[in-house]
Design a protein around this motif. Structure first.
Motif, PDB file in Angstrom:
ATOM      1  N   VAL A  56      15.617 -55.871 -13.437  1.00  0.00           N
ATOM      2  CA  VAL A  56      14.739 -54.697 -13.369  1.00  0.00           C
ATOM      3  C   VAL A  56      13.312 -55.101 -13.710  1.00  0.00           C
ATOM      4  CG1 VAL A  56      14.314 -52.384 -14.264  1.00  0.00           C
ATOM      5  CG2 VAL A  56      16.662 -53.171 -13.964  1.00  0.00           C
ATOM      6  N   GLY A  57      13.165 -56.054 -14.613  1.00  0.00           N
ATOM      7  CA  GLY A  57      11.832 -56.534 -14.953  1.00  0.00           C
ATOM      8  C   GLY A  57      11.108 -57.138 -13.765  1.00  0.00           C
ATOM      9  N   ARG A  58      11.828 -57.870 -12.926  1.00  0.00           N
ATOM     10  CA  ARG A  58      11.200 -58.459 -11.734  1.00  0.00           C
ATOM     11  C   ARG A  58      10.752 -57.396 -10.760  1.00  0.00           C
ATOM     12  NH1 ARG A  58      14.817 -62.605  -8.830  1.00  0.00           N
ATOM     13  NH2 ARG A  58      13.018 -62.490  -7.446  1.00  0.00           N
ATOM     14  N   VAL A  59      11.588 -56.364 -10.564  1.00  0.00           N
ATOM     15  CA  VAL A  59      11.212 -55.276  -9.661  1.00  0.00           C
ATOM     16  C   VAL A  59       9.974 -54.551 -10.187  1.00  0.00           C
ATOM     17  CG1 VAL A  59      11.981 -53.149  -8.560  1.00  0.00           C
ATOM     18  CG2 VAL A  59      13.611 -54.994  -8.933  1.00  0.00           C
ATOM     19  N   SER A  60       9.936 -54.310 -11.499  1.00  0.00           N
ATOM     20  CA  SER A  60       8.803 -53.612 -12.103  1.00  0.00           C
ATOM     21  C   SER A  60       7.525 -54.438 -11.995  1.00  0.00           C
ATOM     22  CB  SER A  60       9.107 -53.298 -13.565  1.00  0.00           C
ATOM     23  OG  SER A  60      10.263 -52.491 -13.688  1.00  0.00           O
ATOM     24  N   ALA A  61       7.648 -55.744 -12.190  1.00  0.00           N
ATOM     25  CA  ALA A  61       6.466 -56.606 -12.087  1.00  0.00           C
ATOM     26  C   ALA A  61       5.890 -56.589 -10.673  1.00  0.00           C
ATOM     27  CB  ALA A  61       6.831 -58.033 -12.495  1.00  0.00           C
ATOM     28  N   ALA A  62       6.757 -56.620  -9.672  1.00  0.00           N
ATOM     29  CA  ALA A  62       6.286 -56.571  -8.285  1.00  0.00           C
ATOM     30  C   ALA A  62       5.687 -55.204  -7.968  1.00  0.00           C
ATOM     31  CB  ALA A  62       7.441 -56.883  -7.332  1.00  0.00           C
ATOM     32  N   ALA A  63       6.295 -54.136  -8.488  1.00  0.00           N
ATOM     33  CA  ALA A  63       5.771 -52.785  -8.238  1.00  0.00           C
ATOM     34  C   ALA A  63       4.406 -52.601  -8.881  1.00  0.00           C
ATOM     35  CB  ALA A  63       6.749 -51.745  -8.764  1.00  0.00           C
ATOM     36  N   GLY A  64       4.197 -53.235 -10.032  1.00  0.00           N
ATOM     37  CA  GLY A  64       2.895 -53.132 -10.684  1.00  0.00           C
ATOM     38  C   GLY A  64       1.773 -53.710  -9.842  1.00  0.00           C
ATOM     39  N   LYS A  65       2.080 -54.709  -9.036  1.00  0.00           N
ATOM     40  CA  LYS A  65       1.058 -55.289  -8.155  1.00  0.00           C
ATOM     41  C   LYS A  65       0.757 -54.377  -6.967  1.00  0.00           C
ATOM     42  CE  LYS A  65       2.780 -59.939  -9.230  1.00  0.00           C
ATOM     43  NZ  LYS A  65       3.418 -61.165  -8.657  1.00  0.00           N
ATOM     44  N   ILE A  66       1.701 -53.499  -6.615  1.00  0.00           N
ATOM     45  CA  ILE A  66       1.522 -52.613  -5.454  1.00  0.00           C
ATOM     46  C   ILE A  66       0.925 -51.280  -5.881  1.00  0.00           C
ATOM     47  CG2 ILE A  66       2.709 -51.436  -3.563  1.00  0.00           C
ATOM     48  CD1 ILE A  66       4.874 -53.627  -3.724  1.00  0.00           C
ATOM     49  N   ASP A 182       1.655 -58.563   3.395  1.00  0.00           N
ATOM     50  CA  ASP A 182       1.463 -58.505   1.942  1.00  0.00           C
ATOM     51  C   ASP A 182       2.693 -59.077   1.243  1.00  0.00           C
ATOM     52  OD1 ASP A 182       1.002 -57.906  -0.710  1.00  0.00           O
ATOM     53  OD2 ASP A 182       0.174 -55.923  -0.316  1.00  0.00           O
ATOM     54  N   PRO A 183       2.564 -60.230   0.611  1.00  0.00           N
ATOM     55  CA  PRO A 183       3.740 -60.851  -0.043  1.00  0.00           C
ATOM     56  C   PRO A 183       4.260 -60.042  -1.232  1.00  0.00           C
ATOM     57  CG  PRO A 183       1.715 -62.044  -0.587  1.00  0.00           C
ATOM     58  CD  PRO A 183       1.357 -61.064   0.485  1.00  0.00           C
ATOM     59  N   ASN A 184       3.432 -59.170  -1.804  1.00  0.00           N
ATOM     60  CA  ASN A 184       3.894 -58.370  -2.946  1.00  0.00           C
ATOM     61  C   ASN A 184       5.013 -57.417  -2.543  1.00  0.00           C
ATOM     62  OD1 ASN A 184       2.027 -59.535  -4.735  1.00  0.00           O
ATOM     63  ND2 ASN A 184       0.440 -58.069  -4.153  1.00  0.00           N
ATOM     64  N   HIS A 185       4.915 -56.845  -1.351  1.00  0.00           N
ATOM     65  CA  HIS A 185       5.961 -55.940  -0.870  1.00  0.00           C
ATOM     66  C   HIS A 185       7.253 -56.720  -0.585  1.00  0.00           C
ATOM     67  CE1 HIS A 185       3.409 -52.299  -0.248  1.00  0.00           C
ATOM     68  NE2 HIS A 185       2.458 -53.217  -0.199  1.00  0.00           N
ATOM     69  N   VAL A 186       7.106 -57.905  -0.038  1.00  0.00           N
ATOM     70  CA  VAL A 186       8.277 -58.749   0.217  1.00  0.00           C
ATOM     71  C   VAL A 186       8.947 -59.124  -1.094  1.00  0.00           C
ATOM     72  CG1 VAL A 186       9.062 -60.943   1.184  1.00  0.00           C
ATOM     73  CG2 VAL A 186       7.293 -59.629   2.371  1.00  0.00           C
ATOM     74  N   GLU A 187       8.128 -59.453  -2.098  1.00  0.00           N
ATOM     75  CA  GLU A 187       8.670 -59.802  -3.416  1.00  0.00           C
ATOM     76  C   GLU A 187       9.433 -58.617  -4.011  1.00  0.00           C
ATOM     77  OE1 GLU A 187       7.026 -61.030  -7.884  1.00  0.00           O
ATOM     78  OE2 GLU A 187       5.626 -60.856  -6.186  1.00  0.00           O
ATOM     79  N   TRP A 188       8.883 -57.404  -3.856  1.00  0.00           N
ATOM     80  CA  TRP A 188       9.539 -56.208  -4.397  1.00  0.00           C
ATOM     81  C   TRP A 188      10.887 -55.969  -3.711  1.00  0.00           C
ATOM     82  CZ3 TRP A 188      11.173 -51.482  -2.459  1.00  0.00           C
ATOM     83  CH2 TRP A 188      11.420 -50.470  -3.398  1.00  0.00           C
TER      84      TRP A 188
END
Length: 476
Positions: A56-66, A182-188
């Protein structure tokens, strides 16, 4: 290294908070055999905290960038996993509840999931696929409601996988759309998938493969208060599609009456007396008293009719099994949660005249035909003979298993998603345009590859025969 250290510290803080809450909730006196502190320090609860901290932390970190709506729905996802942690602690302190007690027990989780679904309603935002993926994926948390083989749900491991498959349809769209943007969306999107598969799936497989383990000597779960209804109350109204707890996500997905766990989740979704949603008809609303209704048909003016969003001019919507061999899905408009789950390899599926809808076929069938549909999405597991797309516009078809033949005829816009087992499929096209085939990457976490099938050809006469080759465009 710093990021890993922060995640470890957050996990430690989460565990300390859980232990503190457990001590407060343990009560005084004799109390339940397993106190709140003991439940919070249980290996299964500790492992769940690790799951939240890592995945969940990884998902939240990626969402914070978006930011924006993606961050909003991710915060709801965090809340849902936090609520499930509280329910897991309660399971270790409580006896197995009855039907009414289970309704009350699951209510907090259902409310969070309803909140996520509300973000997908109304006017579509630019991040609809993100919102839909997150909202649909939360149905996987309903594994905690599994009470046995007769409860109307799949086993917890299978339930998590099936729920993610529903969400993956929209998750794949994110990977395709933002692959080069956008790589941030792919990461999310990738982080969200890993949260459920393998994250939550492996956790359930390790600790709760047969469902939650209740405490036989614990306290009794509080039952829902009895509802004030008449002695002969009518059948409850249909549950709204926003509730994802039911094993059948939409009222149109099956004509069978709800029973077992499905009845529990329908009860949750209503949350009020069965007659409270009915509108009182006053005298001025009755046809005989309305001034705008007369017995004379006017010929000078024609009133324009606005078609209902759930009803096609061609006829009423259908989702039924005919003659025991053919599933018919017709005239479904705006239905995103259609499901056929009781099928076998001798049956065929015929989809006709549907628009802006999504159908999931769970199980192997003989043949699938999609005819005269617009903006239709179809997800299926395995097909014995062929999947045919005819006379359609802007359709998407995803094969999660195997399909020997896929044919596309007289269709403008078709997106095909093939699993690794379906890469050997024979794809036939005729009088069609804008056909793209998505195939998985070589690595498990690799990007999907997109291949556009040619629609222009060159015919050259050689040695008395025409040789046909597709047109190749160079970007020179």
């Amino acid at each position: 290294m710093d990021e890993k250290l922060v995640q470890r510290l957050e996990a430690a803080v989460t565990r300390l908070e859980a232990v503190t809450v457990g001590f407060r909730g343990g009560g005084g006196g004799d109390g339940p055999p397993e106190s709140g502190a003991e439940a919070a320090s249980d290996p299964a609860i500790v492992a769940y905290d690790d799951l939240r901290a890592e995945f969940v932390g990884r998902v939240s970190a990626a969402a914070g960038k978006i930011g924006g709506k993606v961050l909003e729905v991710t915060k709801i996802l965090e809340e849902a996993f936090s609520v499930q942690k509280e329910l897991l602690v309660k399971v270790k302190q409580s006896q197995k509840p009855n039907l009414a007690g289970l309704v009350e027990f699951l209510k907090p989780l259902n409310e969070v999931i309803m909140k996520a679904n509300s973000l997908t309603e109304g006017r579509r935002s630019d991040f609809f696929n993100h919102l839909k993926t997150a909202a649909d994926s939360l149905g996987a948390l309903a594994w905690i409601g599994y009470t046995g083989k007769d409860c109307g749900m799949s086993l917890p491991i299978a339930h998590v996988e099936e729920s993610w498959q529903m969400a993956e349809f929209y998750n794949n769209k994110i990977l395709v759309e933002y692959k080069t943007k956008d790589p941030n969306h792919v990461e999310w999107a990738k982080a969200l998938k890993e949260l459920y598969v393998p994250g939550l799936r492996d956790y359930v497989k390790r600790f709760y493969p047969l469902g939650p383990v209740w405490n036989p000597t614990g306290k009794t779960t509080v039952s829902a208060p009895p509802k004030a209804s008449g002695p002969s109350a009518p059948a409850p109204p249909r549950a709204p599609p926003a509730s994802l707890f039911s094993s059948e996500p939409s009222p149109a997905s099956s004509s069978r009456p709800k029973e077992g766990m499905a009845a529990v989740f329908q009860e949750i979704s209503s949350g009020k007396p069965v007659t409270s949603g009915l509108k009182k008809v006053t005298d001025d609303m009755k046809t005989k008293n309305r001034a705008d209704r007369t017995g004379v048909v006017g010929s000078s003016k024609k009133e324009s009719r606005v078609s209902s969003p759930s009803f096609s001019k061609a006829g009423p919507p259908k989702l039924e099994l005919q003659t025991g061999r053919k599933w018919v899905v017709e005239n479904q408009i705006g239905k995103k949660n259609l499901v056929i789950d009781d099928c076998d390899a001798k049956q065929s599926v015929y989809i006709f005249g549907c628009k802006d809808s999504v159908l999931k076929i769970q199980g192997k069938v003989n043949n699938i035909t999609i005819d005269k549909c617009t903006k239709m999405g179809v997800v299926f597991s395995d097909v014995v003979a062929a999947c045919e797309v005819v006379n359609c516009n802007s359709v998407e078809v995803q094969c999660q298993g195997s399909a020997p033949t896929i044919s596309v005829d007289n269709t403008a816009g078709c997106q095909l998603y093939l699993s690794k087992d379906a890469l050997g499929a024979s794809i036939t096209t005729a009088k069609s345009s804008e056909i793209n085939v998505m195939v998985p990457g070589a690595e498990p976490d690799g990007d999907w590859g997109e291949h556009a099938l040619p629609q222009q050809y060159i015919h050259i006469l050689k040695d008395g025969q025409f040789v046909t080759t597709p047109v190749s465009h160079s970007g020179g």
